[in-house]
Scaffold this active site. Structure first.
Site, PDB file in Angstrom:
ATOM      1  N   ASP A 258       7.846   4.934  -1.617  1.00 27.86           N
ATOM      2  CA  ASP A 258       6.525   5.520  -1.840  1.00 27.86           C
ATOM      3  C   ASP A 258       6.324   6.822  -1.057  1.00 27.86           C
ATOM      4  O   ASP A 258       5.353   6.973  -0.341  1.00 27.86           O
ATOM      5  CB  ASP A 258       5.484   4.458  -1.423  1.00 27.86           C
ATOM      6  CG  ASP A 258       4.067   4.864  -1.752  1.00 27.86           C
ATOM      7  OD1 ASP A 258       3.864   5.561  -2.750  1.00 27.86           O
ATOM      8  OD2 ASP A 258       3.158   4.466  -0.989  1.00 27.86           O
TER       9      ASP A 258
ATOM     10  N   GLU B 215      11.418  -3.020   4.101  1.00 28.20           N
ATOM     11  CA  GLU B 215      11.082  -3.770   2.891  1.00 28.20           C
ATOM     12  C   GLU B 215      12.261  -3.966   1.942  1.00 28.20           C
ATOM     13  O   GLU B 215      12.241  -3.511   0.798  1.00 28.20           O
ATOM     14  CB  GLU B 215       9.922  -3.108   2.156  1.00 28.20           C
ATOM     15  CG  GLU B 215       8.643  -3.104   2.981  1.00 28.20           C
ATOM     16  CD  GLU B 215       7.392  -2.787   2.190  1.00 28.20           C
ATOM     17  OE1 GLU B 215       7.502  -2.209   1.097  1.00 28.20           O
ATOM     18  OE2 GLU B 215       6.293  -3.139   2.660  1.00 28.20           O
TER      19      GLU B 215
ATOM     20  N   TYR C 278      -0.606  -6.218   3.014  1.00 30.35           N
ATOM     21  CA  TYR C 278      -1.739  -5.531   2.384  1.00 30.35           C
ATOM     22  C   TYR C 278      -2.693  -6.530   1.730  1.00 30.35           C
ATOM     23  O   TYR C 278      -3.127  -6.315   0.602  1.00 30.35           O
ATOM     24  CB  TYR C 278      -1.206  -4.516   1.358  1.00 30.35           C
ATOM     25  CG  TYR C 278      -0.521  -3.349   2.048  1.00 30.35           C
ATOM     26  CD1 TYR C 278      -1.251  -2.259   2.487  1.00 30.35           C
ATOM     27  CD2 TYR C 278       0.850  -3.374   2.294  1.00 30.35           C
ATOM     28  CE1 TYR C 278      -0.640  -1.197   3.150  1.00 30.35           C
ATOM     29  CE2 TYR C 278       1.472  -2.319   2.962  1.00 30.35           C
ATOM     30  CZ  TYR C 278       0.727  -1.233   3.383  1.00 30.35           C
ATOM     31  OH  TYR C 278       1.332  -0.196   4.042  1.00 30.35           O
TER      32      TYR C 278
ATOM     33  N   GLU D  23       2.701  -2.540   9.084  1.00 27.69           N
ATOM     34  CA  GLU D  23       1.904  -1.768   8.123  1.00 27.69           C
ATOM     35  C   GLU D  23       0.738  -2.616   7.663  1.00 27.69           C
ATOM     36  O   GLU D  23       0.922  -3.778   7.296  1.00 27.69           O
ATOM     37  CB  GLU D  23       2.730  -1.407   6.871  1.00 27.69           C
ATOM     38  CG  GLU D  23       3.725  -0.297   7.047  1.00 27.69           C
ATOM     39  CD  GLU D  23       4.412   0.092   5.728  1.00 27.69           C
ATOM     40  OE1 GLU D  23       3.821  -0.080   4.649  1.00 27.69           O
ATOM     41  OE2 GLU D  23       5.557   0.564   5.810  1.00 27.69           O
TER      42      GLU D  23
HETATM   43  C1  BDP Z   1       4.730  -0.364   1.843  1.00 31.54           C
HETATM   44  C2  BDP Z   1       5.766   0.707   2.130  1.00 31.54           C
HETATM   45  C3  BDP Z   1       5.180   2.092   2.341  1.00 31.54           C
HETATM   46  C4  BDP Z   1       4.094   2.350   1.314  1.00 31.54           C
HETATM   47  C5  BDP Z   1       2.995   1.317   1.511  1.00 31.54           C
HETATM   48  C6  BDP Z   1       1.809   1.507   0.544  1.00 31.54           C
HETATM   49  O1  BDP Z   1       6.562   0.360   3.248  1.00 31.54           O
HETATM   50  O2  BDP Z   1       6.192   3.053   2.250  1.00 31.54           O
HETATM   51  O3  BDP Z   1       3.598   3.645   1.355  1.00 31.54           O
HETATM   52  O4  BDP Z   1       3.527   0.047   1.283  1.00 31.54           O
HETATM   53  O5  BDP Z   1       1.862   0.941  -0.534  1.00 31.54           O
HETATM   54  O6  BDP Z   1       5.220  -1.175   0.850  1.00 31.54           O
HETATM   55  O7  BDP Z   1       0.892   2.242   0.857  1.00 31.54           O
END
Ligand code: BDP
Length: 614
Positions: free
Chosen positions: A170, A440, A493, A529
């Site tokens: 991404d 990932e 997320y 993240e």
């Molecule tokens: C994760 C990735 C990262 C993406 C992020 C996203 O590690 O590179 O930018 O999600 O979706 O899967 O914002």
């Protein structure tokens, strides 16, 4: 690999500036040997920079394949007795480098330095002006890290020759000569490499080891006096074709605090140990840097290092004996116009923002950042998780990455090469406290097991002094490789890609999963993240997704959980700044999860985090 420096023996010539540039539209330049003559029909190009955002023509921006760079240089007469090396900080992703029409080096991998010894070529040449030509390809396939694939489509509905570079990560596939290009000299016999490891005795960390570490305890620890040590042993290994005479350790004032003239020698390897009494430790937020000056009969080199210890146990990450809590971000090298081109001014702004917000660490997601960036991290006392460019090794629709004809032996070989190059470049940086061997990957697949066993084993062989992690998307139950890691890093997320906008699910889901990771592996966990796309200046009450209010509320829900789990050792928000990605249905001009805008200005969440982290 040593960074090029100037001293009484060595000189550096910076080749950055405006070069000639040409897109190889048909990708025929190598067969047609364009490198043999000066390039024709060129346009001006900045080095370092990504070329993609410098033009108005989409065909150049999205070109798949080769572009050509060219400049010239002069070797001063005073270099006649010198060894001359041509060095690239990075070129993304495959570079064929020619001097006066002869290939001097090929390098695969867009984020690490490479060089060519051109002494002989220069000695044999009677030219005054030398031509430097680079054929650079941005093509990514399954033998590369990061992974990608060129997709071609034909038949009904597709124009002839329709193709594009697909990437499974991404961030925008910026290409170009991204970091400085330099010529440097050494004496004919020279110091090739220096490895510095330190051990300390009599560590005073002001931490009893019995405290239960809540977030308040971490804050209290931060307020205590910095850890100290009674003595340190600096263990040095030097590879040199020159005969070494002396080693000196200099403190920050430039005073010589220790010296050694005896070595154990085995071939071209020199070993020595230097004891320092009452050393000043490199502490997070309170950096202290020593110089090791190596003197040979002909050559001289000074390497910067810091003294600090790192340990992990099932719940903690200790720096100088004191538990450390990672506060900071996953980031990108990315900015308007420059793309991924190294920019010293941007680097300074970034470190000032990181200090302002109270961050103490970051991960070089998803590739090693410039050497200049790492030096700033050393000096500013930031703690770095250094990541190799292994990203794009997972599909979310169930397709296999490790079980078929995608990831293969060549991918593994390139992955191991990149680990080696990253280690060789960054081994002496005190800021680097942990290696990340991938982001990932599909670690639930059987095929990932032998692959990552080899990757982690190789990293461990290269460096047994730093912990190793890998950043997961797979859940604790599915994951099959974390038994070999020291720290678990997880990207999550909740309420964004799943149960979108329902932040009330975060607490339950996150706590359950984090506990599961710790139970299964008995290792500390960092949430590496978490974040929500946020449009700067978009406000609404009650909050809805994409507003600045929502980003604040979203992060708060995660923080409530972290504050209750004593094995959670860090929070890296995704992301530091908004950044460019390929075009996609869920990307409106890039990824907007930044806590700062792409232009390095704060969103509301920046103030929320500052309050929490300070
Ligand atoms: C994760 C990735 C990262 C993406 C992020 C996203 O590690 O590179 O930018 O999600 O979706 O899967 O914002």
């Amino acid at each position: 690999m040593l960074y090029p420096i100037e001293n009484k023996v060595r000189e550096v010539k910076n080749l950055c500036g405006i070069w000639n540039f040409k897109v190889d539209v048909e990708n025929v330049g190598i067969q047609e040997k364009w490198f043999e003559k000066p390039l024709t029909d060129t346009v001006p190009m900045a080095v370092p920079a990504s070329y993609n955002d410098l033009f108005t023509d989409e065909k150049i921006k999205e070109h798949v394949g080769y572009v050509w760079y060219e400049t010239d240089f002069i070797i001063p007469d005073s270099w006649e007795e010198k060894r001359i090396v041509l060095r690239f900080g990075s070129a993304t992703h495959h570079a064929y480098v020619y001097v006066d029409g002869k290939q001097v080096v090929y390098h695969k991998g867009g984020f690490l330095p490479f060089e060519a010894d051109i002494t002989e070529l220069m000695e044999k040449s009677n030219l005054e002006n030398h031509r430097l030509t680079v054929a650079l390809s941005n093509v990514l396939d399954w033998t590369c890290i990061p992974c990608g694939e060129v997709i071609s489509k034909e038949g009904d509905g597709y124009p002839e020759g329709f193709h594009f570079q697909e990437t499974y990560f991404d961030f925008y596939n910026y290409s170009g000569i991204h970091r400085p290009v330099k010529l440097y000299t050494t004496s004919k016999k020279y110091i090739e490499d220096i490895v510095i490891k330190t051990e300390v005795e009599g560590l005073q960390s002001n931490y009893s080891g019995e405290e239960m570490l809540t977030v308040e305890d971490y804050k209290a620890l931060d307020c205590k006096e910095l850890p100290t040590a009674e003595s340190a042993v600096v263990k040095i290994k030097i590879q040199s074709t020159d005969t070494l005479k002396a080693l000196m350790v200099l403190d920050e004032e430039g005073a010589v605090v220790a010296m050694e003239t005896r070595f154990k020698v085995s071939g071209q390897d020199y070993y020595a140990e230097i004891k320092l009494d009452n050393p000043t430790l490199w502490n997070p937020g309170a950096a202290y840097l020593y110089q090791l000056r190596v003197e040979g009969e002909q050559d001289v080199y000074s390497e910067t290092f810091g003294i600090r210890t790192i340990e992990t146990n099932e719940k903690q990450f200790l720096i100088n004996g004191r538990p450390f809590y990672f506060k900071g971000f996953g980031r990108h090298e990315d900015s308007d116009i420059h793309g991924k081109g190294m920019d010293e001014a941007l680097n300074i702004r970034d470190f000032n923002l990181l200090k302002w917000i109270g961050a103490n660490s970051f991960r070089t997601s998803h590739y090693p950042y410039s050497e200049e960036h790492m030096m700033l991290a050393d000096r500013e006392g930031f703690v770095v998780i250094d990541e190799v460019p292994a990203v794009g090794m997972c599909f979310w629709d169930g397709q296999s990455v490790f079980g078929g004809n995608r990831v293969n032996d060549e991918t593994l070989k390139h992955h191991l090469d990149a680990l080696r190059e990253m280690y060789e470049r960054d081994k002496n940086h005190p800021s680097v406290v942990m290696w990340s061997v991938a982001n990932e990957a599909a670690t639930h697949e059987e095929g990932a097991v032998p692959y990552f066993e080899k990757v982690i084993e190789t990293m461990r062989e290269l460096d047994d002094s730093r912990p190793i992690t890998m950043v997961h998307t797979t859940g604790a139950d599915g994951d099959k490789v974390s038994q070999w890691l020291d720290v678990i890093c997880v990207n999550r997320y909740y309420a964004w890609y799943t149960d979108h906008s329902h932040i009330e699910v975060i607490g339950l889901q996150l706590e359950k999963e984090m506990r599961r990771w710790n139970e299964k592996y008995q290792k500390p966990v960092i949430l590496s993240e978490y974040g929500a796309d946020t449009i700067a200046g978009y406000h609404k009450l009650p909050a809805v997704a994409f507003t600045e209010e929502f980003q604040c509320d979203y992060l708060d829900e995660f923080h409530k959980v972290f504050d209750q789990l004593d094995f959670m050792i860090g929070e890296h928000v995704w992301a530091y700044c908004d950044f460019q990605t390929k075009q996609g249905l869920n990307r409106v001009d890039g990824n907007k999860k930044g806590v700062f805008t792409r232009n390095r200005q704060p969103k509301m969440a920046a103030f929320r985090l500052k309050e929490r982290w300070k």
